[in-house]
Design a protein around this motif. Structure first.
Motif, mmCIF file in Angstrom:
data_model
loop_
_atom_site.group_PDB
_atom_site.id
_atom_site.type_symbol
_atom_site.label_atom_id
_atom_site.label_comp_id
_atom_site.label_asym_id
_atom_site.label_seq_id
_atom_site.Cartn_x
_atom_site.Cartn_y
_atom_site.Cartn_z
ATOM 1 N N ILE A 1 -11.230 -10.440 -13.509
ATOM 2 C CA ILE A 1 -10.177 -9.647 -12.883
ATOM 3 C C ILE A 1 -10.144 -8.217 -13.427
ATOM 4 N N THR A 2 -10.478 -8.035 -14.695
ATOM 5 C CA THR A 2 -10.452 -6.680 -15.250
ATOM 6 C C THR A 2 -11.717 -5.895 -14.920
ATOM 7 N N THR A 3 -12.723 -6.578 -14.399
ATOM 8 C CA THR A 3 -13.936 -5.886 -13.949
ATOM 9 C C THR A 3 -13.825 -5.499 -12.485
ATOM 10 N N VAL A 4 -13.506 -6.478 -11.646
ATOM 11 C CA VAL A 4 -13.459 -6.256 -10.196
ATOM 12 C C VAL A 4 -12.192 -5.519 -9.780
ATOM 13 N N LEU A 5 -11.088 -5.768 -10.488
ATOM 14 C CA LEU A 5 -9.790 -5.199 -10.100
ATOM 15 C C LEU A 5 -9.150 -4.515 -11.303
ATOM 16 N N SER A 6 -9.899 -3.627 -11.904
ATOM 17 C CA SER A 6 -9.448 -2.981 -13.137
ATOM 18 C C SER A 6 -8.205 -2.132 -12.934
ATOM 19 N N HIS A 7 -7.942 -1.708 -11.710
ATOM 20 C CA HIS A 7 -6.787 -0.839 -11.465
ATOM 21 C C HIS A 7 -5.468 -1.606 -11.402
ATOM 22 N N TRP A 8 -5.496 -2.915 -11.560
ATOM 23 C CA TRP A 8 -4.254 -3.678 -11.557
ATOM 24 C C TRP A 8 -3.569 -3.693 -12.921
ATOM 25 N N PHE A 9 -4.343 -3.618 -13.992
ATOM 26 C CA PHE A 9 -3.818 -3.815 -15.345
ATOM 27 C C PHE A 9 -4.066 -2.575 -16.199
ATOM 28 N N CYS A 10 -3.319 -2.459 -17.279
ATOM 29 C CA CYS A 10 -3.588 -1.358 -18.209
ATOM 30 C C CYS A 10 -4.938 -1.589 -18.889
ATOM 31 N N PRO A 11 -5.613 -0.527 -19.322
ATOM 32 C CA PRO A 11 -6.945 -0.672 -19.923
ATOM 33 C C PRO A 11 -6.998 -1.628 -21.106
ATOM 34 N N ALA A 12 -5.905 -1.763 -21.842
ATOM 35 C CA ALA A 12 -5.907 -2.614 -23.039
ATOM 36 C C ALA A 12 -6.179 -4.078 -22.729
ATOM 37 N N PHE A 13 -5.870 -4.522 -21.520
ATOM 38 C CA PHE A 13 -6.040 -5.934 -21.183
ATOM 39 C C PHE A 13 -7.502 -6.359 -21.223
ATOM 40 N N SER A 14 -8.394 -5.420 -20.970
ATOM 41 C CA SER A 14 -9.816 -5.762 -20.897
ATOM 42 C C SER A 14 -10.397 -6.182 -22.252
ATOM 43 N N GLN A 15 -9.692 -5.915 -23.359
ATOM 44 C CA GLN A 15 -10.205 -6.337 -24.672
ATOM 45 C C GLN A 15 -10.249 -7.855 -24.808
ATOM 46 N N TYR A 16 -9.558 -8.560 -23.891
ATOM 47 C CA TYR A 16 -9.551 -10.015 -23.936
ATOM 48 C C TYR A 16 -10.487 -10.628 -22.900
ATOM 49 N N ALA A 17 -11.303 -9.811 -22.265
ATOM 50 C CA ALA A 17 -12.292 -10.319 -21.306
ATOM 51 C C ALA A 17 -13.331 -11.142 -22.047
ATOM 52 N N GLY A 18 -13.443 -12.434 -21.696
ATOM 53 C CA GLY A 18 -14.342 -13.326 -22.412
ATOM 54 C C GLY A 18 -13.907 -13.609 -23.831
ATOM 55 N N ASN A 19 -12.670 -13.264 -24.132
ATOM 56 C CA ASN A 19 -12.160 -13.359 -25.505
ATOM 57 C C ASN A 19 -10.774 -14.006 -25.505
ATOM 58 N N HIS B 1 0.821 -1.216 0.000
ATOM 59 C CA HIS B 1 0.000 0.000 0.000
ATOM 60 C C HIS B 1 0.857 1.270 0.000
ATOM 61 N N ASP B 2 2.092 1.170 0.481
ATOM 62 C CA ASP B 2 2.972 2.339 0.476
ATOM 63 C C ASP B 2 3.287 2.796 -0.946
ATOM 64 N N ILE B 3 3.281 1.855 -1.891
ATOM 65 C CA ILE B 3 3.652 2.154 -3.275
ATOM 66 C C ILE B 3 2.428 2.471 -4.124
ATOM 67 N N TYR B 4 1.377 1.704 -3.935
ATOM 68 C CA TYR B 4 0.101 1.957 -4.614
ATOM 69 C C TYR B 4 -0.994 1.439 -3.691
ATOM 70 N N PRO B 5 -1.694 2.307 -2.959
ATOM 71 C CA PRO B 5 -2.788 1.844 -2.100
ATOM 72 C C PRO B 5 -3.800 1.080 -2.946
ATOM 73 N N ASP B 6 -4.137 -0.131 -2.523
ATOM 74 C CA ASP B 6 -4.814 -1.071 -3.413
ATOM 75 C C ASP B 6 -6.322 -0.833 -3.522
ATOM 76 N N ARG B 7 -6.672 0.323 -4.059
ATOM 77 C CA ARG B 7 -8.047 0.633 -4.436
ATOM 78 C C ARG B 7 -8.002 1.526 -5.672
ATOM 79 N N ALA B 8 -8.942 1.304 -6.560
ATOM 80 C CA ALA B 8 -8.948 2.056 -7.809
ATOM 81 C C ALA B 8 -9.018 3.558 -7.577
ATOM 82 N N GLU B 9 -9.779 3.977 -6.573
ATOM 83 C CA GLU B 9 -9.980 5.405 -6.329
ATOM 84 C C GLU B 9 -8.788 6.073 -5.651
ATOM 85 N N LEU B 10 -7.744 5.283 -5.307
ATOM 86 C CA LEU B 10 -6.592 5.843 -4.590
ATOM 87 C C LEU B 10 -5.365 6.001 -5.486
ATOM 88 N N ARG B 11 -5.579 5.980 -6.778
ATOM 89 C CA ARG B 11 -4.462 6.109 -7.716
ATOM 90 C C ARG B 11 -3.686 7.413 -7.514
#
Length: 421
Positions: A303-321, A195-205
């Motif tokens: 993982i890209t829905t619930v924890l979208s802040h872990w990966f770059c946005p491009a990864f979500s193009q493979y959700a269900g794909n 959490h010191d490096i990136y607090p693990d919530r999307a809204e805390l970027r």
């Protein structure tokens, strides 16, 4: 009553993390794993076949690194962030005299904004000269890894946890850090709360290290913008930067160990930073060691829905794909060659897909063979508690999603093998 519901909530979270929850769209049936073909890590984008280690390093490895930067973890910035170090405390007789304990404040700044992190470093006293070291993040703060009352609370916790959280209890995750055994084996340990490096919530970027970089725009992301896993990986390398100042640390014998989401980050850090000579993934699952194309346990859509802040946005193009993925995680693991790779799974952690983790490590073989190194012999995973200790190692143990003494003992066995040939 409030505390009861809080405990219930934590229990549900635990069940979720261990892969025991029944969640719509999650497959735990091996017979329902789709047919798939993995890309050959030695076939270049233009169809050329790689046949030597030199070709791998100059041609194919950069291509694969670019794939994962542009489509999974985002691009690690090349800008430098100033960091200063302040020794907060030094106890030469910590852990009943077994270790010297140092607590070091890292202050990261861009001149306008400063973010602080605290490194907890234990160095064994009974070993003369330089010692190997494990680098790894903890989840609930440095103070939860030990009962020692002198350990400072990690600064990033205040963004994520309220006053009633168990993170404020000393030793709350002591079971994951068997310092006594690690120190007796002659290893140092350098840990920091993630959490010191990136607090693990999307809204805390905005409170993460990412916000210090010149191109950062609050609330805005490019398709290949790095996110939490990339930032955590960057932070692990900054720990190594500091360790270069420690005369007792053998810089040729650095291992990184990460569990769960930090297993994903450890692999990505090891892929980018060759100073990590042993890279260890423990229960890292989807987006870590597990093959995405198996669509078993946690998948890209989840993982890209619930924890979208872990990966770059491009990864979500493979959700269900997943069938259209032009890459898979075995290629990312192959980036660690010719350094040593260890993947660990747990029998009860179906969420992380133990078989997919094993196969991913197995399919790095072609790359390790370029260096005349030995990977895993068979596509059939070993039995429980039958570790494999080649240049690529693996074990699966009984139990759930966790880090246990058994895991640590095998990690140390693997490091002993490669640090003391």
């Amino acid at each position: 009553m409030k505390s009861f519901f809080y405990v219930l909530f934590l229990s549900l979270i635990c069940d979720f993390a261990c892969g025991q929850a029944i969640i719509k769209g999650i497959n735990y049936d091996e017979s329902k794993v789709p047919d798939f073909v993995l890309p050959d890590p030695l076939i270049c984008n233009d169809g050329r076949q790689i046949t030597t280690a030199g070709e791998w390093e100059s041609i194919r490895r950069p291509e694969i690194l670019e794939i994962f930067m542009s489509k999974v973890y985002g691009r690690t910035p090349t800008d430098k962030i100033d960091v200063s170090y302040t020794l907060l405390a030094c106890d030469p007789k910590a852990m009943d005299g077994e270790a010297t304990c140092k607590q070091v404040l890292f202050s990261f700044t861009n001149g306008e904004k400063t973010i602080e992190a605290i490194l907890l470093l234990y160095i064994p006293n009974h070993v003369q000269g330089k010692v190997p070291v494990f680098v790894g993040y903890n989840f609930m703060g440095n103070q939860t890894t030990t009962l020692e009352p002198s350990i400072y609370y990690s600064p990033g916790l205040r963004f994520v946890h309220g006053k009633d959280s168990p993170v404020w209890k000393r030793g709350a995750q002591k079971n994951r850090w068997c310092y006594d055994k690690i120190l007796k084996r002659g290893y140092a340990v350098a840990t920091m709360c993630y959490h010191d490096i990136y607090p693990d919530r999307a809204e805390l970027r905005d409170y993460s290290i990412a916000s210090l970089f010149p191109d950062y725009i609050s609330g805005s992301k490019n398709h290949d913008e790095w996110e939490a896993i990339g930032v955590w990986a960057w932070g692990s390398s900054r720990i190594v930067d500091y360790l270069e100042r420690e005369e007792r640390i053998d810089m040729s014998k650095i291992a990184i160990m990460g569990h769960s989401r930090q297993g994903k980050a450890a692999l990505w850090s090891g892929a980018q930073d060759s100073r990590f000579k042993v890279v260890i993934s423990n229960d890292s699952g989807c987006g870590g060691a597990a093959l995405s194309k198996r669509v078993y346990g946690e998948n890209i859509a989840r993982i890209t829905t619930v924890l979208s802040h872990w990966f770059c946005p491009a990864f979500s193009q493979y959700a269900g794909n997943e069938e259209n993925l032009p890459f898979d995680q075995h290629e990312m693991l192959a980036l660690i060659a010719p350094r040593h790779l260890y993947v660990a799974s747990a029998e009860g952690d179906l969420w992380a897909d133990p078989k997919g983790e094993y196969l991913s490590a197995y399919y790095t073989n072609k790359v390790y063979e370029l260096y005349k190194m030995k990977g895993l012999d068979s596509p059939v995973p070993p039995a429980i508690h039958q570790p494999i200790m080649n240049d690529v190692g693996y074990h699966i143990r009984a139990g759930k999603h966790d880090v246990t003494d058994y895991d640590w003992e095998r990690f140390m066995d693997f490091c002993d093998l490669h640090f003391n040939p």
